[in-house]
Design an enzyme around this catalytic site. Structure first.
Site, PDB file in Angstrom:
ATOM      1  N   ARG A 135       3.902   0.573  -7.331  1.00 26.21           N
ATOM      2  CA  ARG A 135       2.488   0.572  -6.910  1.00 26.21           C
ATOM      3  C   ARG A 135       2.301   0.173  -5.440  1.00 26.21           C
ATOM      4  O   ARG A 135       1.651  -0.802  -5.125  1.00 26.21           O
ATOM      5  CB  ARG A 135       1.669  -0.338  -7.819  1.00 26.21           C
ATOM      6  CG  ARG A 135       1.817  -0.113  -9.293  1.00 26.21           C
ATOM      7  CD  ARG A 135       1.320   1.221  -9.801  1.00 26.21           C
ATOM      8  NE  ARG A 135      -0.100   1.398  -9.698  1.00 26.21           N
ATOM      9  CZ  ARG A 135      -0.990   0.969 -10.592  1.00 26.21           C
ATOM     10  NH1 ARG A 135      -0.577   0.282 -11.618  1.00 26.21           N
ATOM     11  NH2 ARG A 135      -2.270   1.216 -10.432  1.00 26.21           N
ATOM     12  N   ASP A 138       1.039   1.625   0.881  1.00 26.82           N
ATOM     13  CA  ASP A 138       1.297   2.144   2.228  1.00 26.82           C
ATOM     14  C   ASP A 138       0.263   3.172   2.675  1.00 26.82           C
ATOM     15  O   ASP A 138      -0.083   3.248   3.862  1.00 26.82           O
ATOM     16  CB  ASP A 138       2.706   2.752   2.293  1.00 26.82           C
ATOM     17  CG  ASP A 138       2.910   3.826   1.229  1.00 26.82           C
ATOM     18  OD1 ASP A 138       2.528   3.585   0.068  1.00 26.82           O
ATOM     19  OD2 ASP A 138       3.429   4.909   1.554  1.00 26.82           O
ATOM     20  N   LEU A 139      -0.289   3.954   1.726  1.00 26.46           N
ATOM     21  CA  LEU A 139      -1.277   4.976   2.117  1.00 26.46           C
ATOM     22  C   LEU A 139      -2.597   4.312   2.537  1.00 26.46           C
ATOM     23  O   LEU A 139      -3.279   4.775   3.456  1.00 26.46           O
ATOM     24  CB  LEU A 139      -1.516   5.945   0.959  1.00 26.46           C
ATOM     25  CG  LEU A 139      -0.277   6.683   0.433  1.00 26.46           C
ATOM     26  CD1 LEU A 139      -0.647   7.600  -0.718  1.00 26.46           C
ATOM     27  CD2 LEU A 139       0.416   7.463   1.554  1.00 26.46           C
ATOM     28  N   ASP A 320      -3.519   8.516 -17.282  1.00 24.01           N
ATOM     29  CA  ASP A 320      -4.028   7.415 -18.107  1.00 24.01           C
ATOM     30  C   ASP A 320      -4.202   7.822 -19.565  1.00 24.01           C
ATOM     31  O   ASP A 320      -4.547   6.971 -20.390  1.00 24.01           O
ATOM     32  CB  ASP A 320      -5.368   6.899 -17.562  1.00 24.01           C
ATOM     33  CG  ASP A 320      -5.180   6.210 -16.234  1.00 24.01           C
ATOM     34  OD1 ASP A 320      -6.196   5.950 -15.557  1.00 24.01           O
ATOM     35  OD2 ASP A 320      -4.030   5.942 -15.854  1.00 24.01           O
TER      36      ASP A 320
END
Ligand code: EPZ
Length: 432
Positions: A135, A138-139, A320
């Site tokens: 998780r 960085d973006l 999900d």
């Protein structure tokens, strides 16, 4: 630690009220940091993640009240009456999101963009990994740097500063990221000039956030598509916004109907929110029909057919729903190949389903599920939010008793699950 005890094998029939989407409510609550006026959010689900976000916002100085009464944590956790949350970030007292809160809920990183845009500084703990993968963020960081933020990673914290404010920019996300799209869209609302976010996430929760930001005075176009345009404004005002229905809760209870051979009316939700899942349901033999206030789900024909699943960013099949769909596939006719393309380690439910007699073999990011005629109840361990509900679904269909341990995983995202299921004929009880 709470546990759920289920006596399986009973068809579910009845009505289930679907709540507001947790994954829309969390960024919407973070958006309250963007204004010194009051943001009123309706249809908030009473789940643990909401209580954690309340705790974080209160720590930052946001005044939070539910239905007008001051919200202390116990009330929020106990699912106090009413679903209207009033948030007022008039006087921010801190810019730090501490590790002990962020490690509980990765979505805490969503305060980074709003804090930076509103206060010019933010110090947010790195969220760390969780059961389903590393998780990274960085973006989020790269996008905020494009908007002019000075960001360093020190002692496990993201230290971000924008003393002269943020400046609009063209941001190209190398990978589709819901959270990064939401963080950057919120930050861009108060940046000087125009921002474009390409390869943006198209999830309905991103669109719901944009609708709320526009009510607060933001200039946003293209939200819900892969190209979002924002023209920054000097300030945002307050607004009233009703959180959209939870599409994952909707699809989860649809599987509860299918896996037990029952019929459920899911109210307060919309079929268009679960199009990719509905397409797969029809291939399996589950009929979904639109009712005046929601969706009717019924299992038609005799056995359910196996189908193949590839998880993709919206509008593809949602990651999900992968664990829940796998539970269904364990009792269908034939072989199903389920491929998880979003997260690195989202098969933690496989070994627990196998303890109940499921026939599943995993190779890389794909699982081959051979349908069996019946699952057998067993004590099983929840490992993450969607894995835990997948075990509950399997327990509803299994012969005998299933006990799902570590229920706190499930309580993060499902409100009063045992009450909703028991009201439809399930024999399920919470053991505290
Ligand atoms: C949101 O998480 C949801 N959470 C997740 O729901 C959902 O599974 C996910 O989107 C994907 O749809 C909330 O909205 C609170 P991402 P998010 O950024 O935003 C990688 C649930 O069960 N990535 O879209 O954290 C990442 O590792 C939860 O309700 C980077 O590499 O997900 C993943 O592989 C689980 N760098 C992929 O992108 C980054 O900076 C998609 O992640 C960010 C993400």
């Amino acid at each position: 630690m709470d546990r759920l005890r289920i006596q399986g094998g009973r068809p579910l029939n009845g009505v289930i009220q679907i709540g507001g989407a947790k994954n829309a409510a969390l960024p919407l609550m973070a958006a309250s940091l963007l204004t010194d006026n009051t943001l009123a959010l309706g249809n908030l689900p009473h789940v643990a993640d909401i209580a954690t976000m309340i705790e974080l916002l209160v720590e930052l100085g946001v005044e939070v009240s539910m239905n007008g009464q001051s919200t202390d944590m116990s009330r929020a956790n106990r699912g106090s009456e009413g679903r209207l949350l009033l948030l007022s970030a008039r006087n921010l007292v801190s810019g730090t999101a501490p590790y002990d809160l962020v490690r509980k809920m990765r979505a805490s990183v969503l305060v980074l963009g709003p804090l930076l845009a509103r206060a010019g500084r933010a110090r947010v703990s790195m969220p760390g990994g969780c059961a389903i993968g590393p998780r990274p963020v960085d973006l989020h960081v790269a996008g905020l740097r494009r908007l002019g933020a000075e960001i360093s990673l020190r002692d496990g914290y993201i230290e971000a500063r924008a003393p002269g404010g943020l400046t609009g920019a063209a941001i190209m996300l190398p990978k589709v990221s819901v959270g990064a799209t939401e963080n950057l869209m919120m930050a861009a609302c108060l940046a000087r000039g125009e921002t474009t976010i390409t390869n943006a996430a198209c999830e309905p929760e991103v669109l719901d956030l944009a609708h709320c930001l526009i009510k607060m005075g933001a200039c946003i176009e293209g939200a819900g598509t892969d190209s979002v345009w924002v023209s920054g404004v000097d300030r945002l005002g307050g607004a009233k916004h009703k959180v959209l229905p939870d599409r994952i809760e909707t699809a989860t209870y649809a599987i509860a109907a299918a896996i037990t051979g029952g019929t459920l009316d899911l109210i307060g939700t919309r079929l268009d929110l679960i199009r990719a899942v509905a397409d797969k349901f029809r291939a399996v033999g589950i009929e979904l029909t639109i009712r005046e206030n929601g969706v009717r789900v019924q299992h038609v024909g005799n056995r359910l057919e196996a189908v193949n699943i590839q998880t993709r960013p919206y509008p593809g099949f949602p990651t999900d729903m992968q664990a829940q769909m796998m539970a269904l596939m364990t009792v269908t006719e034939g072989v199903s190949i389920i491929t998880e393309n979003i997260f690195e380690n989202r098969f933690m439910h496989v070994t627990e389903l196998a303890r109940m007699g499921a026939d599943i073999s995993v190779k890389g990011n794909s699982a081959m599920v051979r349908g069996v005629s019946r699952l057998r109840g067993a004590p099983v361990m929840a490992t993450d939010l969607r894995a835990s509900v997948s075990l509950l679904l399997a327990g509803l269909a299994a012969e005998g008793e299933t006990v799902v341990n570590r229920l706190y995983h499930l309580d993060r995202g499902y409100e009063r699950v045992e009450e909703k299921l028991a009201a439809c004929g399930a024999v399920v009880e919470r053991i505290c």
